[in-house]
Design a protein around this motif. Structure first.
Motif, PDB file in Angstrom:
ATOM      1  N   SER A 172       0.964  -1.189   0.111  1.00 33.16           N
ATOM      2  CA  SER A 172       0.104   0.004  -0.178  1.00 33.16           C
ATOM      3  C   SER A 172       0.913   1.139   0.094  1.00 33.16           C
ATOM      4  CB  SER A 172      -0.722  -0.013   1.158  1.00 33.16           C
ATOM      5  OG  SER A 172      -0.282  -0.093   2.275  1.00 33.16           O
ATOM      6  N   SER A 173       0.217   2.376  -0.127  1.00 34.94           N
ATOM      7  CA  SER A 173       0.998   3.559  -0.002  1.00 34.94           C
ATOM      8  C   SER A 173       2.063   3.834   1.120  1.00 34.94           C
ATOM      9  CB  SER A 173       0.053   4.703   0.038  1.00 34.94           C
ATOM     10  OG  SER A 173      -0.657   4.824   0.973  1.00 34.94           O
ATOM     11  N   ALA A 174       1.555   3.512   2.190  1.00 35.16           N
ATOM     12  CA  ALA A 174       2.572   3.468   3.451  1.00 35.16           C
ATOM     13  C   ALA A 174       3.153   2.283   3.869  1.00 35.16           C
ATOM     14  CB  ALA A 174       1.630   3.979   4.796  1.00 35.16           C
ATOM     15  N   PHE A 175       2.963   1.111   3.312  1.00 32.29           N
ATOM     16  CA  PHE A 175       3.402  -0.157   3.434  1.00 32.29           C
ATOM     17  C   PHE A 175       4.110  -0.818   2.348  1.00 32.29           C
ATOM     18  CE2 PHE A 175       3.285  -4.762   5.210  1.00 32.29           C
ATOM     19  CZ  PHE A 175       4.095  -4.601   6.048  1.00 32.29           C
ATOM     20  N   ARG A 176       5.487  -0.280   2.056  1.00 37.91           N
ATOM     21  CA  ARG A 176       5.961  -0.844   0.667  1.00 37.91           C
ATOM     22  C   ARG A 176       6.566  -2.344   0.931  1.00 37.91           C
ATOM     23  NH1 ARG A 176       7.192   0.993  -4.208  1.00 37.91           N
ATOM     24  NH2 ARG A 176       9.177   0.344  -5.105  1.00 37.91           N
ATOM     25  N   ILE A 177       6.367  -3.037   0.034  1.00 33.13           N
ATOM     26  CA  ILE A 177       6.822  -4.527   0.224  1.00 33.13           C
ATOM     27  C   ILE A 177       7.782  -4.915  -0.980  1.00 33.13           C
ATOM     28  CG2 ILE A 177       6.215  -6.959   0.382  1.00 33.13           C
ATOM     29  CD1 ILE A 177       3.947  -6.176   1.760  1.00 33.13           C
ATOM     30  N   TYR A 178       9.157  -5.175  -0.696  1.00 27.74           N
ATOM     31  CA  TYR A 178       9.900  -5.444  -1.850  1.00 27.74           C
ATOM     32  C   TYR A 178       9.788  -7.106  -1.990  1.00 27.74           C
ATOM     33  CZ  TYR A 178      11.734  -0.947  -2.210  1.00 27.74           C
ATOM     34  OH  TYR A 178      11.856   0.666  -2.294  1.00 27.74           O
ATOM     35  N   HIS A 179       9.909  -7.553  -2.928  1.00 27.05           N
ATOM     36  CA  HIS A 179       9.875  -9.179  -3.191  1.00 27.05           C
ATOM     37  C   HIS A 179      11.439  -9.866  -3.435  1.00 27.05           C
ATOM     38  CE1 HIS A 179       9.689  -9.185  -7.628  1.00 27.05           C
ATOM     39  NE2 HIS A 179       8.534  -7.992  -7.248  1.00 27.05           N
ATOM     40  N   ALA A 180      11.415 -10.798  -2.982  1.00 26.10           N
ATOM     41  CA  ALA A 180      12.891 -11.752  -3.189  1.00 26.10           C
ATOM     42  C   ALA A 180      12.570 -12.963  -3.187  1.00 26.10           C
ATOM     43  CB  ALA A 180      13.814 -11.035  -1.898  1.00 26.10           C
ATOM     44  N   SER A 181      13.695 -13.738  -3.613  1.00 25.92           N
ATOM     45  CA  SER A 181      13.810 -15.145  -3.638  1.00 25.92           C
ATOM     46  C   SER A 181      14.724 -15.839  -2.622  1.00 25.92           C
ATOM     47  CB  SER A 181      14.015 -15.766  -5.020  1.00 25.92           C
ATOM     48  OG  SER A 181      15.289 -15.394  -5.384  1.00 25.92           O
ATOM     49  N   ASP A 182      15.889 -14.832  -1.997  1.00 28.86           N
ATOM     50  CA  ASP A 182      16.724 -15.349  -1.034  1.00 28.86           C
ATOM     51  C   ASP A 182      16.207 -15.521   0.254  1.00 28.86           C
ATOM     52  OD1 ASP A 182      19.026 -15.973   0.311  1.00 28.86           O
ATOM     53  OD2 ASP A 182      19.890 -13.905   0.333  1.00 28.86           O
ATOM     54  N   VAL A 183      15.477 -16.507   0.625  1.00 31.83           N
ATOM     55  CA  VAL A 183      14.572 -16.840   1.694  1.00 31.83           C
ATOM     56  C   VAL A 183      15.539 -16.866   3.134  1.00 31.83           C
ATOM     57  CG1 VAL A 183      13.198 -18.523   3.190  1.00 31.83           C
ATOM     58  CG2 VAL A 183      12.715 -18.020   0.506  1.00 31.83           C
ATOM     59  N   ARG A 184      16.740 -17.580   2.811  1.00 32.64           N
ATOM     60  CA  ARG A 184      17.815 -17.743   4.007  1.00 32.64           C
ATOM     61  C   ARG A 184      18.385 -16.412   4.284  1.00 32.64           C
ATOM     62  NH1 ARG A 184      16.422 -20.967   5.921  1.00 32.64           N
ATOM     63  NH2 ARG A 184      17.154 -22.876   5.570  1.00 32.64           N
ATOM     64  N   GLY A 185      18.625 -15.593   3.270  1.00 40.65           N
ATOM     65  CA  GLY A 185      19.294 -14.334   3.618  1.00 40.65           C
ATOM     66  C   GLY A 185      18.346 -13.551   4.583  1.00 40.65           C
ATOM     67  N   VAL A 186      17.007 -13.541   4.172  1.00 39.91           N
ATOM     68  CA  VAL A 186      16.171 -12.523   4.915  1.00 39.91           C
ATOM     69  C   VAL A 186      15.922 -13.142   6.441  1.00 39.91           C
ATOM     70  CG1 VAL A 186      13.552 -11.999   4.766  1.00 39.91           C
ATOM     71  CG2 VAL A 186      14.774 -11.914   2.715  1.00 39.91           C
ATOM     72  N   GLU A 187      15.816 -14.360   6.436  1.00 41.00           N
ATOM     73  CA  GLU A 187      15.762 -14.964   7.518  1.00 41.00           C
ATOM     74  C   GLU A 187      16.973 -14.783   8.571  1.00 41.00           C
ATOM     75  OE1 GLU A 187      12.647 -18.795   7.154  1.00 41.00           O
ATOM     76  OE2 GLU A 187      14.797 -19.032   6.289  1.00 41.00           O
ATOM     77  N   ILE A 188      18.021 -15.038   7.965  1.00 35.51           N
ATOM     78  CA  ILE A 188      19.208 -14.571   8.914  1.00 35.51           C
ATOM     79  C   ILE A 188      19.384 -13.170   9.432  1.00 35.51           C
ATOM     80  CG2 ILE A 188      21.799 -14.486   8.557  1.00 35.51           C
ATOM     81  CD1 ILE A 188      21.875 -17.039   7.153  1.00 35.51           C
ATOM     82  N   GLY A 189      18.978 -12.290   8.458  1.00 41.68           N
ATOM     83  CA  GLY A 189      18.973 -10.897   8.987  1.00 41.68           C
ATOM     84  C   GLY A 189      18.217 -10.494  10.193  1.00 41.68           C
ATOM     85  N   GLY A 190      16.875 -11.272   9.850  1.00 48.47           N
ATOM     86  CA  GLY A 190      15.973 -10.984  10.871  1.00 48.47           C
ATOM     87  C   GLY A 190      16.211 -11.684  12.194  1.00 48.47           C
ATOM     88  N   ALA A 191      16.796 -12.595  12.155  1.00 47.53           N
ATOM     89  CA  ALA A 191      17.376 -13.590  13.407  1.00 47.53           C
ATOM     90  C   ALA A 191      18.647 -12.877  14.003  1.00 47.53           C
ATOM     91  CB  ALA A 191      17.610 -14.715  13.149  1.00 47.53           C
TER      92      ALA A 191
END
Length: 332
Positions: A172-191
């Protein structure tokens, strides 16, 4: 998998602050939303006051329908699970027992399962075989999302079309979502960022000042990158929203539960006292993160120090002294 905004009805599993915030984001994107909460009192409060108890002062539109019956999510086109990592398996087992398998399951958890060393999408896949999985992560406080303040996050799935379709449906206009395929990278960053936030809080709690915090964040991020690379993460992902972006946010504000937990540790409270009854995901992640790093031969002294402090194996000042006494080396 069809691309584009194909997910009209979104189920949110988890009635806490972040679950309510994601429900609001989905509703603002024009989706119908079913919000499940374990606690019947939470559901009753939402139905009565149109406000989530854990996200006070922010009105929930009628498009968000609250329930304490998981079966009510059966017609949803996608499910977002907003529960802590250590409870994710339990939630998925419960969903698998009553819901059809067709809807993709998106985890909003940021951590590693302490007992197994599994990341969120792996937990889901083990607990609910056959479902498509995705991960949503990035620099985002529940209150900011709930108030409609500009926020950007990453949604990753191994199926690129699924990631794109979910991102388009929730954007939405205030909640911008980028999409990716590097699942593990996203999980590692968050953890890993949760552990670094505890370390940053400790530094501030000890009164070390902003220069020390900046140095700690930079060196901690170097640890995160080493760990990520050892586990197949893409460097670009770690430099993005779900890596560097989340580190910057979580290490900078007491609004972060992990930073607040570290702050209390630095001010002299015990690990039990520091929690104050609030969940700090990094306290569970630190020991398994340090263990996984050792298994891969990855040098993560800051993460190891946090794990030792939480386990009561060392005090905060002794841990800092040990870090400062490490041999001088090239910055890499």
């Amino acid at each position: 998998m069809t691309t584009g905004p194909a997910f009209a009805e979104i189920g949110i599993v988890g009635g806490g602050a972040y679950g309510a915030a994601l429900a609001l984001a989905a509703a603002r994107a024009g989706r119908g939303v079913r919000l499940w909460a374990r606690d019947g009192a939470t559901v009753a409060a939402i139905q009565r006051d149109r406000e989530a108890p854990r996200l006070p002062g922010i009105a929930l539109p009628e498009a968000i329908r609250a329930t304490d019956n998981l079966s009510d999510l059966a017609a949803c086109d996608a499910l977002i699970v907003a529960v802590p990592t250590q409870h994710l398996r339990e939630a998925c087992v419960a969903m698998a027992a009553v819901l059809p398998r067709g809807a993709p399951v998106v985890s909003a958890a940021k951590g590693i399962e302490r007992a197994t060393g599994l990341f969120a999408t792996d937990i889901i896949a083990r607990a609910w075989t056959g479902v498509a999985t995705a991960i949503l992560s990035g620099p985002s406080f529940a209150e900011d999302i709930g108030r409609g303040l500009p926020t950007a996050v990453t949604l990753a799935a191994a199926d690129a079309a699924l990631a794109r379709g979910l991102a388009e449906s929730l954007n939405s206009s205030a909640f911008r979502i980028y999409h990716a395929s590097d699942v593990r990278g996203v999980e590692i960053g968050g953890a890993a960022k949760n552990v670094l936030a505890i370390a940053a809080g400790i530094a501030i709690g000890l009164g070390f000042g902003e220069s020390a915090r900046a140095a700690l964040v930079a060196r901690g991020f170097a640890e995160l990158r080493r760990f990520g690379e050892a586990h197949g993460a893409e460097p670009e992902t770690l430099m993005g929203l779900s890596g560097l972006g989340d580190v910057v946010l979580s290490c900078a504000s007491p609004q972060s539960r992990n930073f607040a937990y570290g702050l209390a540790l630095g001010q002299g409270r015990t690990p039990a006292e520091a929690s104050g009854g609030r969940l700090a995901e990094g306290a569970f992640t630190a020991p398994i993160l340090a263990e996984m790093a050792r298994a891969k031969g990855v040098d993560m002294p800051i993460a190891a120090a946090v794990a030792a402090i939480i386990a009561g194996q060392t005090g905060v000042r002794d841990a800092v002294a040990a870090l400062l006494a490490r041999p001088i080396r090239a910055e890499i």
